[in-house]
Design a protein around this motif. Structure first.
Motif, PDB file in Angstrom:
ATOM      1  N   LYS A 144     -27.316  -7.556  32.584  1.00 13.05           N
ATOM      2  CA  LYS A 144     -26.890  -8.762  32.443  1.00 13.05           C
ATOM      3  C   LYS A 144     -25.197  -8.809  32.264  1.00 13.05           C
ATOM      4  CE  LYS A 144     -28.033 -10.122  27.881  1.00 13.05           C
ATOM      5  NZ  LYS A 144     -29.175 -10.994  26.785  1.00 13.05           N
ATOM      6  N   TRP A 145     -24.728  -7.700  31.519  1.00 14.46           N
ATOM      7  CA  TRP A 145     -23.281  -8.011  31.272  1.00 14.46           C
ATOM      8  C   TRP A 145     -22.565  -6.981  32.097  1.00 14.46           C
ATOM      9  CZ3 TRP A 145     -21.239 -11.081  27.849  1.00 14.46           C
ATOM     10  CH2 TRP A 145     -21.992 -11.926  27.021  1.00 14.46           C
ATOM     11  N   ALA A 146     -22.998  -6.355  33.255  1.00 10.63           N
ATOM     12  CA  ALA A 146     -22.361  -5.316  34.117  1.00 10.63           C
ATOM     13  C   ALA A 146     -21.187  -6.100  34.708  1.00 10.63           C
ATOM     14  CB  ALA A 146     -23.492  -4.998  35.133  1.00 10.63           C
ATOM     15  N   TRP A 147     -21.284  -7.255  35.003  1.00 15.85           N
ATOM     16  CA  TRP A 147     -20.055  -7.731  35.715  1.00 15.85           C
ATOM     17  C   TRP A 147     -18.900  -7.749  34.701  1.00 15.85           C
ATOM     18  CZ3 TRP A 147     -17.671 -12.012  33.201  1.00 15.85           C
ATOM     19  CH2 TRP A 147     -18.350 -12.538  31.981  1.00 15.85           C
ATOM     20  N   LEU A 148     -19.119  -7.963  33.403  1.00 13.34           N
ATOM     21  CA  LEU A 148     -17.957  -7.771  32.473  1.00 13.34           C
ATOM     22  C   LEU A 148     -17.244  -6.346  32.442  1.00 13.34           C
ATOM     23  CD1 LEU A 148     -16.829  -9.662  30.206  1.00 13.34           C
ATOM     24  CD2 LEU A 148     -18.043  -8.423  28.512  1.00 13.34           C
ATOM     25  N   GLY A 149     -18.020  -5.127  32.721  1.00 15.29           N
ATOM     26  CA  GLY A 149     -17.410  -3.861  32.987  1.00 15.29           C
ATOM     27  C   GLY A 149     -16.913  -3.940  34.260  1.00 15.29           C
ATOM     28  N   VAL A 150     -17.203  -4.613  35.216  1.00 13.32           N
ATOM     29  CA  VAL A 150     -16.668  -4.525  36.635  1.00 13.32           C
ATOM     30  C   VAL A 150     -15.349  -5.294  36.343  1.00 13.32           C
ATOM     31  CG1 VAL A 150     -16.619  -5.354  39.006  1.00 13.32           C
ATOM     32  CG2 VAL A 150     -18.715  -4.425  37.748  1.00 13.32           C
ATOM     33  N   VAL A 151     -15.187  -6.575  35.588  1.00 15.78           N
ATOM     34  CA  VAL A 151     -13.853  -7.183  35.434  1.00 15.78           C
ATOM     35  C   VAL A 151     -12.897  -6.345  34.565  1.00 15.78           C
ATOM     36  CG1 VAL A 151     -12.853  -9.004  34.139  1.00 15.78           C
ATOM     37  CG2 VAL A 151     -14.864  -9.545  35.396  1.00 15.78           C
ATOM     38  N   PHE A 152     -13.464  -5.432  33.647  1.00 15.03           N
ATOM     39  CA  PHE A 152     -12.573  -4.778  32.848  1.00 15.03           C
ATOM     40  C   PHE A 152     -11.868  -3.823  33.699  1.00 15.03           C
ATOM     41  CE2 PHE A 152     -11.522  -0.673  30.776  1.00 15.03           C
ATOM     42  CZ  PHE A 152     -10.700  -1.040  29.705  1.00 15.03           C
ATOM     43  N   ALA A 153     -12.894  -3.063  34.745  1.00 14.65           N
ATOM     44  CA  ALA A 153     -12.216  -1.972  35.450  1.00 14.65           C
ATOM     45  C   ALA A 153     -11.215  -2.349  36.462  1.00 14.65           C
ATOM     46  CB  ALA A 153     -13.488  -1.193  36.217  1.00 14.65           C
ATOM     47  N   ILE A 154     -11.404  -3.507  36.877  1.00 13.97           N
ATOM     48  CA  ILE A 154     -10.419  -4.130  37.875  1.00 13.97           C
ATOM     49  C   ILE A 154      -9.142  -4.400  37.270  1.00 13.97           C
ATOM     50  CG2 ILE A 154      -9.749  -6.176  39.246  1.00 13.97           C
ATOM     51  CD1 ILE A 154     -12.894  -6.367  40.087  1.00 13.97           C
ATOM     52  N   PHE A 155      -9.363  -5.028  36.159  1.00 12.92           N
ATOM     53  CA  PHE A 155      -7.979  -5.267  35.397  1.00 12.92           C
ATOM     54  C   PHE A 155      -7.337  -3.956  35.079  1.00 12.92           C
ATOM     55  CE2 PHE A 155      -9.786  -9.673  34.056  1.00 12.92           C
ATOM     56  CZ  PHE A 155      -9.104 -10.264  34.856  1.00 12.92           C
ATOM     57  N   GLY A 156      -8.205  -2.897  34.530  1.00 14.16           N
ATOM     58  CA  GLY A 156      -7.692  -1.641  34.034  1.00 14.16           C
ATOM     59  C   GLY A 156      -6.776  -0.771  35.170  1.00 14.16           C
ATOM     60  N   ALA A 157      -7.395  -0.947  36.411  1.00 16.39           N
ATOM     61  CA  ALA A 157      -6.778  -0.266  37.492  1.00 16.39           C
ATOM     62  C   ALA A 157      -5.741  -0.574  38.007  1.00 16.39           C
ATOM     63  CB  ALA A 157      -7.992  -0.377  38.726  1.00 16.39           C
ATOM     64  N   ILE A 158      -5.471  -2.178  37.944  1.00 14.32           N
ATOM     65  CA  ILE A 158      -4.304  -2.643  38.333  1.00 14.32           C
ATOM     66  C   ILE A 158      -3.175  -2.637  37.367  1.00 14.32           C
ATOM     67  CG2 ILE A 158      -3.345  -5.087  39.027  1.00 14.32           C
ATOM     68  CD1 ILE A 158      -5.958  -5.812  40.026  1.00 14.32           C
ATOM     69  N   ALA A 159      -3.540  -2.826  36.172  1.00  7.21           N
ATOM     70  CA  ALA A 159      -2.808  -2.845  34.943  1.00  7.21           C
ATOM     71  C   ALA A 159      -2.082  -1.421  34.813  1.00  7.21           C
ATOM     72  CB  ALA A 159      -3.535  -3.149  33.590  1.00  7.21           C
ATOM     73  N   ALA A 160      -2.867  -0.704  34.930  1.00  5.80           N
ATOM     74  CA  ALA A 160      -2.436   0.724  35.014  1.00  5.80           C
ATOM     75  C   ALA A 160      -0.775   0.970  35.889  1.00  5.80           C
ATOM     76  CB  ALA A 160      -3.195   1.701  35.408  1.00  5.80           C
ATOM     77  N   PHE A 161      -0.764   0.455  36.617  1.00  4.98           N
ATOM     78  CA  PHE A 161       0.467   0.504  37.799  1.00  4.98           C
ATOM     79  C   PHE A 161       1.492  -0.229  37.034  1.00  4.98           C
ATOM     80  CE2 PHE A 161      -2.665   1.697  40.909  1.00  4.98           C
ATOM     81  CZ  PHE A 161      -1.751   2.856  41.690  1.00  4.98           C
ATOM     82  N   GLY A 162       1.314  -1.317  36.059  1.00  9.50           N
ATOM     83  CA  GLY A 162       2.310  -1.793  35.587  1.00  9.50           C
ATOM     84  C   GLY A 162       2.688  -1.253  34.322  1.00  9.50           C
ATOM     85  N   ILE A 163       1.812  -1.305  33.233  1.00  5.80           N
ATOM     86  CA  ILE A 163       2.209  -0.810  31.945  1.00  5.80           C
ATOM     87  C   ILE A 163       2.420   0.746  31.903  1.00  5.80           C
ATOM     88  CG2 ILE A 163      -0.324  -0.566  31.464  1.00  5.80           C
ATOM     89  CD1 ILE A 163       0.171  -1.286  28.412  1.00  5.80           C
ATOM     90  N   GLY A 164       1.407   1.357  32.802  1.00  5.40           N
ATOM     91  CA  GLY A 164       1.510   3.076  32.625  1.00  5.40           C
ATOM     92  C   GLY A 164       2.232   3.621  33.759  1.00  5.40           C
ATOM     93  N   ASN A 165       2.861   2.983  34.799  1.00 10.57           N
ATOM     94  CA  ASN A 165       3.510   3.685  35.773  1.00 10.57           C
ATOM     95  C   ASN A 165       5.076   2.791  36.026  1.00 10.57           C
ATOM     96  OD1 ASN A 165       4.478   4.374  38.322  1.00 10.57           O
ATOM     97  ND2 ASN A 165       2.523   4.987  38.719  1.00 10.57           N
ATOM     98  N   GLY A 166       5.082   1.685  36.652  1.00  8.62           N
ATOM     99  CA  GLY A 166       6.140   1.158  37.105  1.00  8.62           C
ATOM    100  C   GLY A 166       7.181   0.722  35.731  1.00  8.62           C
ATOM    101  N   VAL A 167       6.673   0.268  34.608  1.00  8.93           N
ATOM    102  CA  VAL A 167       7.586   0.010  33.572  1.00  8.93           C
ATOM    103  C   VAL A 167       7.936   1.328  32.995  1.00  8.93           C
ATOM    104  CG1 VAL A 167       7.212  -0.736  31.077  1.00  8.93           C
ATOM    105  CG2 VAL A 167       6.302  -2.255  32.951  1.00  8.93           C
ATOM    106  N   GLN A 168       7.391   2.499  32.904  1.00 14.44           N
ATOM    107  CA  GLN A 168       7.709   3.684  32.265  1.00 14.44           C
ATOM    108  C   GLN A 168       8.279   4.312  33.271  1.00 14.44           C
ATOM    109  OE1 GLN A 168       6.540   4.120  29.211  1.00 14.44           O
ATOM    110  NE2 GLN A 168       4.953   2.426  29.242  1.00 14.44           N
ATOM    111  N   ALA A 169       8.154   4.362  34.429  1.00 15.49           N
ATOM    112  CA  ALA A 169       9.321   5.117  35.312  1.00 15.49           C
ATOM    113  C   ALA A 169      10.754   4.247  35.363  1.00 15.49           C
ATOM    114  CB  ALA A 169       8.829   5.267  36.690  1.00 15.49           C
TER     115      ALA A 169
END
Length: 457
Positions: A144-169
């Motif tokens: 019943k909470w599986a959707w919350l894990g999907v939400v986290f994974a979507i945010f994490g996959a996108i956020a990584a390109f900002g906080i962990g890639n573009g901003v650092q480079a």
């Protein structure tokens, strides 16, 4: 583009507004109290386990020590140099106090994240252990909470390109251009090559590189930071007075500093603190889930050190150097402010030291976040998506190094908060599991209500 930037700015104001700060600090304090302040009282145990954790002791891909170094590789970066300076510039010296408070409650958050990550991890179809918020939501909270894990994974996959890639480079490219005259395109190409050589080898190679590079650079930065503080030792007392005073009273305008309300100190202190140590974001447990560890609590005790080392040690040195040197009233901000503080104390050397430190810290952050992002993608699309994601990650570095990232900074900051929400909800709901596992661990080692003493054999 202006409409999009305005929309993201509005979301950012909400995401880092009072509700989010209350949730981040509230969940951390709730966990700290529920654990009877065990993370703070067992700090020594954590360091002993970290030293012992250089060897693999269980099932997993990397040693407990390298799991911590991978997590630290993603946290010790621009947040420790540019982020602390930005917090002081916008919130005054009092912002450093609120960074400390974030870290003290964040130790319990990071501990709980790692406990859940190891307890609810699973193997992917390549036989590798995978874990993190999306998995402890799925395996710990149920369908019943599986959707919350999907939400986290979507945010994490996108956020990584900002906080962990573009901003650092971008941070690396700008600081090397300013201090050494290197063309940003050249920096982008070199970064792409170095990153590709590491991340295409997966978590084993990332952990091995992080296990060597992170300790060396962290110790080097701390060493030179302490020299700066020794040079300004006569101002340390006044600097600490400013930190505690302005944490609860407004900072008056002084020199190039425009002044700041108490709310600004709290907001930017907490926001930059979370940006730096990532306690509550749900990123670090993705790395800790891959550890060869004896059990969830052992890895949790090691994981909580990431917050302590990142904020209480490294960020404190940066913040106190900026305040004690008097640079905080110069009107500079970001990495330029930290560079000015070190250059003032170490003429002809300090500025270059910050440039090199920021470059290497940012590079290790790129490595750590590449792993976080690919595991989020792997959760959503399976292991077949990992190689394409790694190749896209490498290509994005060039864009980050050469583009104007004003909007990317804003987007990354916003996605930070959006990542935290699903994770903090899961931690609150899984807190009974964390408390139970922790109690069982200490009871099994001959301790009852007050965990402490010698580390388990």
């Amino acid at each position: 583009m202006e409409a999009l930037q305005s929309l993201v700015g509005t979301i950012n104001g909400w995401a880092w507004g009072p509700p989010m700060l209350v949730i981040i600090l509230g969940v951390g304090l709730f966990l700290q109290i529920g654990l009877k302040f065990m993370p703070i009282r067992n700090l020594g145990r954590g360091f002993k386990l970290m030293i012992q954790g250089r060897e693999s002791v269980g099932e997993g891909q990397i040693s407990p020590f390298n799991a911590l170094m991978t997590a630290l590789s993603a946290t010790i970066g621009t947040g420790n140099i540019a982020g602390v300076a930005t917090a002081v510039f916008l919130g005054g010296p009092g912002a450093l106090f609120w960074m400390w408070m974030t870290a003290l409650v964040g130790m319990a958050t990071k501990y709980s994240e790692a406990v859940c990550a190891v307890k609810f991890r699973e193997k992917d179809d390549q036989g590798n252990y995978v874990g993190g918020p999306m998995y402890y939501i799925k395996n710990g909270l149920g369908a019943k909470w599986a959707w919350l894990g999907v939400v986290f994974a979507i945010f994490g996959a996108i956020a990584a390109f900002g906080i962990g890639n573009g901003v650092q480079a971008n941070g690396v490219a700008q600081v090397l251009e300013t201090n050494f005259g290197l063309n940003t395109s050249l920096t982008g190409i070199v970064l792409m090559g170095l990153t590709g050589a590491v991340i295409l080898g997966g978590i084993t190679r990332i952990g091995a590189v992080a296990g060597k590079l992170v300790p060396f650079m962290a110790v080097s930065y701390i060493f030179f930071g302490l020299i700066v503080l020794l040079i300004n030792i006569g101002e340390i007392g006044n600097a600490l007075s400013l930190v505690f005073t302005h944490a609860f009273t407004p900072s008056a305008a002084e020199g190039g500093f425009a002044g700041a309300a108490v709310w600004a100190a709290i907001r930017f202190g907490v926001a930059r603190g979370v940006f730096s140590n990532e306690a509550g974001l749900g990123s670090a447990p993705i790395a800790h889930a891959a550890a060869n560890t004896k059990g969830p609590v052992n890895q949790g005790l090691i994981a909580m050190l990431g917050t302590f080392i990142d904020t209480i040690i490294v960020c404190s040195i940066t913040g106190l150097a900026i305040i004690a040197s008097g640079a905080w009233t110069s009107g500079e901000s970001g990495a330029a402010l930290t560079s000015l503080a070190f250059e003032t104390s170490l003429p002809g050397f300090g500025g270059y030291l910050i440039a090199v430190s920021l470059s290497i810290f940012a590079f290790t952050t790129i490595l750590g976040w590449s792993y976080y992002g690919e595991k989020c993608v792997g959760f959503l699309a399976g292991t077949k998506a990992l190689l394409p994601y790694r190749l896209l990650w490498i290509a994005a570095i060039y864009f980050g190094a050469t583009a104007d990232l004003g909007f990317i900074w804003l987007l990354a900051d916003t996605l930070n908060a959006l990542m935290a929400l699903p994770n903090l909800i899961a931690l609150a709901l899984l807190s009974p599991v964390v408390f139970k596992v922790t109690k069982e661990f200490f009871v099994s080692n001959g301790q009852t209500e007050e965990p402490g003493g010698n580390p388990a054999e």
